[in-house]
Scaffold this active site. Structure first.
Site: not given
Ligand code: AHR
Length: 515
Positions: A195, A264, A319
Site C-alpha cells: 500500500e 475489502y 488483500e
Molecule cells: O489487513 C489489515 C491492513 O489493511 C493491512 O495491514 C493493510 O495493508 C491494509 O490497509
C-alpha cells in the site's frame, strides 16, 4: 368461459414468470483453456493483534499448547488440510516498518519495538524470519515475503533476499548459517512494499514506479539456479485504475512479475457494522461490496491487457475479505471479528470471481489467516475453531491448479429495497484426474434457488456434493459449539441427460463433483 379464460391467463402468467425466474447456467466442459492457479488460495499473516502471537506462535516454552518450536500444531494441521498454497508475511502496514534484522539471532538479544500501526503494543521480535520460513516448511506452503520499502533501504531488502536465498559464500548467507540455517529456503514471492499509496509511504504512482524499479533491480541477483524471483509491486486500492495504469506503463515488464490490488468488503469505513448482529440491509451492502470484485478485477485487467496483451504480469489480489467492527471489548487496533455464514458466502462468491478471471488473477491472499479480519481460524489460549470461511476454502480446494471451465449464468435477482444483486454465483473446473467440480453459492438469505445447468463436453454419469449452510446468515461457530457450521453431504443435485438440476437452500455454498 370468461371465468375459464381468466384462470388460463393467470396460469399462463404464473408459468411464464416461473420460467423467467429460473436460474439457468451453461457449463462448457470442452472449452477449458486456463488454469486456476492454486496461489489464488493464498493467505496473509501480519504482526497484528493475535494473528502471530497467540494465533500461530505461542512460544517454545509453552507446555499447555502442543507446538513445534513455538508454532502451534493445531493451526499447522488445519492449514495443511485446507491446502494453503502460500502465506504472506509480515504485513500489511507492518511490513513497511519491519526491520528484518531485528528478528534474527538469539531471541534474548532481539530489540523490542513498538507496533505503531496496530495498537502501539510491544513487538519483541521473537517471531522472525527463521520462525516464519521454518513454519512455512512445516505447513508445506510457499512463503510470500513483503519487503519494507516505506521506511527501509534498497540494501536492507537486497540483503534479506540474499539472507534467505543465497547458497554460496556471502555476508548474508554466512550470517544465516551462524544463526542455525545452512541451506537457503528459496523464497520466490516478494512484495516490493505494501500500500505504497497509504501506510507504505503515501507515495504518488509515478514516484513509487521509480522506487520500485530501483528496489527490483537489486532483488534478483541472488536466487539459486538462475531462478527468477516473483516480484510483486504494491498495487491499487480498489478502483484506483490510474495506479495500475502508471505502474504498467512506467515499469519495464522484465522487472515485474505481479501487480497487487486490495479490495475489502467494507460498507462504510467509519461505521463498518457488527460482525454477527447485522441486519439484512448490512448483509446486502456487504455482498454488494464483495461482488464489486468482478468489476474491479475486470477493469484492472483491461488496463493490464493494454500494456501486456500476453498476460505475463499477474494481477495479485493480496488483500481481500470482509471487514467489520471489532468485537465489543476487544482492542480496536487488533481487528478481531467473528465469522458468520455471511463470510462463507462472501468467500465462495469471491473465489468464483477469481476463477472467472484466472488467466490474469494468478495469486490472492485472504486477510487474514488467524484472529484478524476474515479469518479461517480463531484461537483462544489452547482452544482453536474453524470458521465458516475455513470450510469454504477447504471445500473449494479441488479447484486448485484445475482447468477453469467457462460458465454462463442467468441468475434470479436477490432484491433488497430498490436494489438487486444476482442471487447465485457459479464456477467450474476440471482437475488433473478428469473430475469436474462445480461451485455454487446462493446469496439470497430468504429464498432457495432452483438451478438448471446444461452441461456440454463432460462425460459423467453421477453427481455427489458437499454443502455448507445454516439456519441464519448470522450463524457462526464458537469455542463452546465449534461444529455448529460444518460441511455436510449434499443430496440436492441430480444429473440426467447432461442436465444438472440443483436446489440450493438460502445462504449456502455447495461444491459438486461430476464423475
Ligand atoms: O489487513 C489489515 C491492513 O489493511 C493491512 O495491514 C493493510 O495493508 C491494509 O490497509
Amino acid at each position: 368461459m370468461r371465468h375459464f379464460l381468466k384462470s388460463a391467463g393467470i396460469i399462463f402468467l404464473l408459468t411464464s414468470s416461473t420460467v423467467f425466474a429460473q436460474n439457468k447456467v451453461t457449463l462448457s466442459g470442452d472449452l477449458g483453456k486456463h488454469t486456476i492457479n492454486r496461489h489464488i488460495y493464498g493467505h496473509f499473516a501480519e504482526h497484528l493483534g493475535k494473528c502471530i502471537y497467540g494465533g500461530f506462535y505461542v512460544g517454545e516454552n509453552n507446555t499447555k499448547i502442543p507446538n513445534k518450536d513455538g508454532v502451534r500444531m493445531d493451526v499447522v494441521e488445519a492449514l495443511k488440510k485446507m491446502k494453503i498454497p502460500n502465506l504472506r508475511w509480515p504485513g500489511g502496514c507492518f511490513a513497511d516498518t519491519y526491520q528484518w534484522k531485528d528478528g534474527i539471532g538469539p531471541k534474548a538479544n532481539r530489540p523490542k519495538i513498538v507496533n505503531v500501526w496496530w495498537g502501539n503494543v510491544t513487538e519483541d521480535n521473537s517471531f522472525g524470519t527463521h520462525d516464519f520460513l521454518n513454519m512455512c516448511e512445516l505447513i508445506g506452503t510457499e512463503p510470500y515475503l513483503a519487503g519494507n520499502v516505506g521506511s527501509g533501504t534498497v540494501k536492507d531488502l537486497s540483503d534479506w533476499v540474499q539472507y534467505v536465498n543465497f547458497k554460496g559464500v556471502s555476508p548474508m548467507s554466512d550470517l544465516r548459517a551462524k544463526n542455525g540455517r545452512e541451506n537457503p529456503w528459496k523464497v520466490r514471492y516478494w512484495g516490493v512494499g505494501n500500500e505504497a499509496w497509504g501506510c507504505g509511504g503515501n507515495m504518488k504512482p509515478d514516484y513509487y514506479a521509480n522506487i520500485y524499479r530501483q528496489y527490483a533491480t537489486f532483488m534478483n541477483a541472488s536466487f539459486e539456479n538462475n531462478e527468477r524471483l516473483f516480484r510483486i509491486a504494491s498495487g491499487a486500492s480498489d478502483n484506483d485504475y490510474n495506479w495500475t495504469e502508471t505502474l504498467m506503463r512506467e515499469i519495464p515488464h522484465n522487472m515485474l512479475e505481479g501487480i497487487a490490488m486490495h479490495h475489502y468488503s467494507v460498507i462504510d469505513w467509519k461505521h463498518k457494522g457488527p460482525s454477527t448482529t447485522f441486519t439484512e440491509e448490512l448483509y446486502f451492502k456487504t455482498m454488494k461490496e464483495a461482488l464489486l470484485m468482478d468489476e474491479l478485477v475486470k477493469r484492472h485487467s483491461t488496463i493490464m491487457d493494454k500494456y501486456d496483451p500476453a498476460k505475463k504480469v499477474a494481477l495479485v489480489v493480496d488483500e481481500w475479505g470482509g471487514w467489520y467492527d471489532v468485537e465489543p471489548g476487544t482492542n480496536p487496533g487488533f481487528l478481531f471479528q467473528q465469522n458468520t455464514m455471511r463470510d462463507a458466502v462472501l468467500a465462495g462468491a469471491t473465489l468464483n470471481i477469481f476463477h472467472k478471471y484466472c488467466e490474469r488473477v494468478r495469486m490472492a491472499n485472504l486477510a487474514q489467516v488467524v484472529n484478524v479480519l476474515q479469518s479461517v481460524i480463531l484461537t483462544n489460549e489452547e482452544k482453536m475453531i474453524l470458521t465458516p470461511t475455513y470450510h469454504v476454502l477447504e471445500m473449494y480446494n479441488v479447484h486448485q491448479d484445475a482447468t477453469m471451465l467457462p460458465v454462463e449464468v442467468q441468475s434470479n435477482d436477490y432484491t433488497f429495497g430498490n436494489e438487486k444483486l444476482p442471487a447465485i454465483s457459479v464456477s467450474a473446473s476440471r482437475d488433473k484426474n478428469g473430475a469436474v467440480h462445480v461451485s455454487l453459492v446462493n446469496i439470497d438469505p430468504n429464498k432457495a434457488q432452483d438451478i438448471t445447468i446444461n452441461v456440454t463436453g463432460v462425460n459423467a454419469s453421477g453427481v455427489t456434493g458437499r454443502i455448507l449452510t445454516s439456519g441464519k446468515v448470522q450463524d457462526y461457530n464458537t469455542f463452546e459449539n465449534p461444529g455448529k457450521i460444518q460441511p455436510a453431504v449434499f443430496g440436492g443435485a441430480s444429473l440426467k441427460n447432461n442436465v444438472l438440476t440443483v436446489k440450493l437452500p438460502p445462504v449456502s455454498v455447495v461444491v459438486l463433483e461430476l464423475k
